[in-house]
Scaffold this motif. Structure first.
Motif, mmCIF file in Angstrom:
data_model
loop_
_atom_site.group_PDB
_atom_site.id
_atom_site.type_symbol
_atom_site.label_atom_id
_atom_site.label_comp_id
_atom_site.label_asym_id
_atom_site.label_seq_id
_atom_site.Cartn_x
_atom_site.Cartn_y
_atom_site.Cartn_z
ATOM 1 N N LEU A 191 0.830 -1.268 -0.047
ATOM 2 C CA LEU A 191 -0.016 -0.098 0.251
ATOM 3 C C LEU A 191 0.977 1.180 -0.032
ATOM 4 C CD1 LEU A 191 -2.907 1.310 0.275
ATOM 5 C CD2 LEU A 191 -2.451 1.260 2.897
ATOM 6 N N ALA A 192 0.577 1.988 -0.975
ATOM 7 C CA ALA A 192 1.457 3.553 -0.992
ATOM 8 C C ALA A 192 0.263 4.612 -0.937
ATOM 9 C CB ALA A 192 2.040 3.753 -2.169
ATOM 10 N N VAL A 193 0.610 5.608 -0.142
ATOM 11 C CA VAL A 193 -0.389 6.810 0.042
ATOM 12 C C VAL A 193 0.585 8.024 -0.227
ATOM 13 C CG1 VAL A 193 -2.006 7.933 1.473
ATOM 14 C CG2 VAL A 193 -2.144 5.576 1.626
ATOM 15 N N LEU A 239 4.439 1.572 -24.801
ATOM 16 C CA LEU A 239 4.034 2.850 -24.484
ATOM 17 C C LEU A 239 3.784 3.089 -23.014
ATOM 18 C CD1 LEU A 239 1.430 3.338 -27.601
ATOM 19 C CD2 LEU A 239 3.587 4.838 -27.153
ATOM 20 N N PHE A 240 3.613 1.932 -22.492
ATOM 21 C CA PHE A 240 3.494 2.058 -20.823
ATOM 22 C C PHE A 240 5.027 2.483 -20.387
ATOM 23 C CE2 PHE A 240 0.374 -0.728 -18.523
ATOM 24 C CZ PHE A 240 -0.752 -0.365 -19.371
ATOM 25 N N ARG A 241 5.990 1.797 -20.939
ATOM 26 C CA ARG A 241 7.152 2.412 -20.481
ATOM 27 C C ARG A 241 7.764 3.957 -20.932
ATOM 28 N NH1 ARG A 241 11.927 2.516 -23.555
ATOM 29 N NH2 ARG A 241 10.959 0.976 -25.157
ATOM 30 N N THR A 242 7.509 4.272 -22.159
ATOM 31 C CA THR A 242 7.784 5.481 -22.836
ATOM 32 C C THR A 242 6.793 6.782 -22.225
ATOM 33 O OG1 THR A 242 6.687 5.234 -24.836
ATOM 34 C CG2 THR A 242 9.213 4.604 -24.528
ATOM 35 N N GLU A 243 5.735 6.436 -22.154
ATOM 36 C CA GLU A 243 4.622 7.524 -21.745
ATOM 37 C C GLU A 243 4.278 7.701 -20.284
ATOM 38 O OE1 GLU A 243 3.852 9.944 -23.849
ATOM 39 O OE2 GLU A 243 4.368 9.085 -25.558
ATOM 40 N N VAL A 244 4.647 6.431 -19.527
ATOM 41 C CA VAL A 244 4.227 6.611 -18.120
ATOM 42 C C VAL A 244 5.345 6.318 -17.227
ATOM 43 C CG1 VAL A 244 2.841 5.605 -16.345
ATOM 44 C CG2 VAL A 244 2.029 5.685 -18.671
ATOM 45 N N ALA A 245 6.071 4.845 -17.193
ATOM 46 C CA ALA A 245 7.081 4.703 -16.055
ATOM 47 C C ALA A 245 8.265 5.583 -16.282
ATOM 48 C CB ALA A 245 7.519 3.281 -16.353
ATOM 49 N N GLU A 246 8.756 5.876 -17.722
ATOM 50 C CA GLU A 246 10.188 6.681 -17.653
ATOM 51 C C GLU A 246 9.723 8.111 -17.513
ATOM 52 O OE1 GLU A 246 11.502 5.749 -21.501
ATOM 53 O OE2 GLU A 246 12.426 3.932 -21.017
ATOM 54 N N THR A 254 3.862 -2.255 -9.094
ATOM 55 C CA THR A 254 4.016 -1.935 -7.722
ATOM 56 C C THR A 254 3.111 -0.844 -7.061
ATOM 57 O OG1 THR A 254 5.510 -0.089 -7.775
ATOM 58 C CG2 THR A 254 6.421 -2.533 -7.641
ATOM 59 N N ALA A 255 2.817 -0.916 -5.662
ATOM 60 C CA ALA A 255 1.710 -0.203 -5.390
ATOM 61 C C ALA A 255 2.413 1.445 -5.292
ATOM 62 C CB ALA A 255 1.560 -0.469 -3.459
ATOM 63 N N SER A 256 3.582 1.694 -4.902
ATOM 64 C CA SER A 256 4.429 3.122 -4.880
ATOM 65 C C SER A 256 4.240 3.347 -6.415
ATOM 66 C CB SER A 256 5.640 2.951 -4.520
ATOM 67 O OG SER A 256 6.575 2.005 -5.216
ATOM 68 N N ALA A 257 4.432 2.793 -7.528
ATOM 69 C CA ALA A 257 4.561 3.146 -8.717
ATOM 70 C C ALA A 257 2.945 3.598 -9.107
ATOM 71 C CB ALA A 257 4.764 2.096 -9.686
ATOM 72 N N GLY A 316 -2.037 3.716 -4.018
ATOM 73 C CA GLY A 316 -1.930 2.550 -4.842
ATOM 74 C C GLY A 316 -1.974 1.006 -3.749
ATOM 75 N N PHE A 317 -2.623 0.413 -4.474
ATOM 76 C CA PHE A 317 -2.724 -0.861 -3.636
ATOM 77 C C PHE A 317 -2.607 -2.119 -4.559
ATOM 78 C CE2 PHE A 317 -5.997 -4.361 -2.485
ATOM 79 C CZ PHE A 317 -5.146 -4.959 -1.477
ATOM 80 N N VAL A 318 -1.740 -3.080 -4.173
ATOM 81 C CA VAL A 318 -1.818 -4.156 -4.888
ATOM 82 C C VAL A 318 -1.691 -5.442 -3.979
ATOM 83 C CG1 VAL A 318 -0.596 -3.121 -6.874
ATOM 84 C CG2 VAL A 318 0.809 -4.239 -5.040
ATOM 85 N N HIS A 319 -1.986 -6.551 -4.584
ATOM 86 C CA HIS A 319 -1.880 -7.846 -3.634
ATOM 87 C C HIS A 319 -2.003 -9.131 -4.737
ATOM 88 C CE1 HIS A 319 -6.151 -9.597 -3.114
ATOM 89 N NE2 HIS A 319 -6.272 -8.508 -4.032
#
Length: 415
Positions: A45-47, A190-197, A283-286, A370-373
């Motif tokens: 969990l990330a807030v 596009l996930f990489r070039t438009e969001v993650a990077e 990941t939750a933090s991302a 962000g929340f992941v499990h």
């Protein structure tokens, strides 16, 4: 993490990792009790508030070892929020007009009377293309994302065109086909070039993260959707075209005979395709970082990620009509994101995935979550799916104690 309100960090339970400001101690304890003791399962969990992490915690098992800050899980339909963000990045550069027909950018899409379906309609699940059976016969088809894009381009819309009807899987291929027609690139790139990077994070991937990536995949724990493959389930789902009303619409957009095997095994087939509607590994933090940009006027650490014009479009509710494929739920669709009719979420938006993982933005507060499990079990699905309904109110309760924002604002957000 700094803590202006008390100066002390929250105690972190044994076996849990990460940190949180002191006021979030009740949330941290509740999160560990809920997710820290499941067999072969865990979560994170990330807030973030105005881009600053207030909570970044993880607990439990990632299958072969303990959950870490870099553990990612399949977030299923929460992937749609990232896919929508890719489209908004293209629109922000003037490459897409939400009011324009999809076929203006993707000429093949005009086939079978779809020439007037707009980008806005496609992003609000109103294109009349939610059903799987007209374009796919089985698992092999579904795993071939470029084939699915071509078949959607050639498909005929159904009677729900113009009405919100959740495009559970087809949303991803629609957006990917549109983006590919404009950029020549697939959605995973596009996930990489438009969001993650641009956001400076690694924990956002479409499909299995590369071997060299810091992000590691936590295998699914639990029974997955094996009940759908039992004789009775298969018989019912195989006749989804005969089921009337909302139940029929839901099964037609979600199921094909044999599709449940897409989740089976330690290295399930779902990881080996580009499914912009459902196979993000994050990941939750991302997730919290991406939604922080949407919650804070498109700005990340002083840099503009999306313009005010695009942010205004993102925050506007496009349809108040009940969703015909989600049992007439009031999704309040935005352009690729939804709201929730519950305290703490009515003015916010994001996307929840199968099993309950989600990313969320609350622009009135500058808040992102962000929340992941990784548990996906039929017996516990209804409980897990409702995670946002107890996590978001607890986040707001703890946020009041930080004194970082006026109490009136948190009360208004919780109303």
């Amino acid at each position: 993490m700094s803590n202006d309100a008390s100066g002390d960090p929250a105690p972190i339970p044994t076996g849990m990792g990460g940190s949180a400001t002191a006021e979030f101690a009740p949330l941290v304890r509740a999160f560990d009790r809920t997710f820290g003791h499941r067999r072969d399962a865990g979560g994170a969990l990330a807030v973030h508030l105005h881009g600053e992490p207030l909570v970044d915690v993880w607990t439990g098992s990632a299958g072969t070892g303990p959950w870490t800050q870099d553990t990612g899980s399949i977030i299923f339909s929460a992937t749609k929020g990232i896919t929508a963000t890719v489209i908004h990045r293209l629109a922000d550069r003037g490459l897409i007009d939400y009011a324009a027909p999809v076929a203006e950018y993707w000429p093949e899409f005009a086939a079978n009377g779809k020439g007037k379906i707009t980008v806005r309609q496609a992003m609000t699940h109103s294109a009349g293309l939610s059903a799987l059976a007209p374009i796919a016969t089985g698992l092999d088809d579904v795993l071939d994302h470029e084939l699915m894009e071509r078949r959607l381009a050639a498909a005929k819309p159904d009677r729900l065109r113009g009405v919100p009807a959740y495009h559970a899987l087809t949303f991803g291929w629609l957006m990917a086909g549109l983006a590919r027609a404009i950029t020549g690139r697939g959605m995973a790139e596009l996930f990489r070039t438009e969001v993650a990077e641009p956001l400076g994070v690694d924990g956002i991937h479409l499909g299995l993260p590369p071997a060299a990536a810091p992000t590691t995949y936590a295998p699914l724990a639990g029974s997955q959707l094996s009940l759908a493959g039992k004789p009775l389930g298969a018989m019912v789902l195989g006749r989804s075209h005969l089921i009337p009303g909302a139940l029929g619409a839901a099964t037609r957009c979600l199921f094909l005979p044999g599709l449940e095997t897409i989740l089976e095994g330690q290295d399930p087939p779902i990881l080996r395709t580009e499914l912009g509607a459902g196979n993000g590994v994050c990941t939750a933090s991302a997730l919290a970082t991406m939604y922080s940009a949407l919650a804070n006027n498109g700005v990340v650490e002083g840099d503009t990620y999306l313009s005010p014009r695009t942010i205004k479009e993102i925050r506007r509710i496009q349809s108040y009509r009940l969703d015909s494929a989600l049992f007439y739920a009031p999704m309040m669709w935005r352009l690729g994101y939804h709201s929730l009719p519950m305290p703490g979420a009515r003015a916010g938006f994001g996307h929840i995935g199968l099993g309950g993982s989600f990313g969320w933005a609350e622009p009135r507060l500058g808040l992102s979550v962000g929340f992941v499990h990784n548990r996906l079990s039929a017996a516990q699905l209804s409980y897990d799916q409702s995670a946002a309904f107890w996590l978001l109110p607890r986040v707001l309760n703890c946020l009041r104690a930080t004194r970082r924002i006026p109490v009136e604002q948190t009360r208004e957000a919780a109303a």
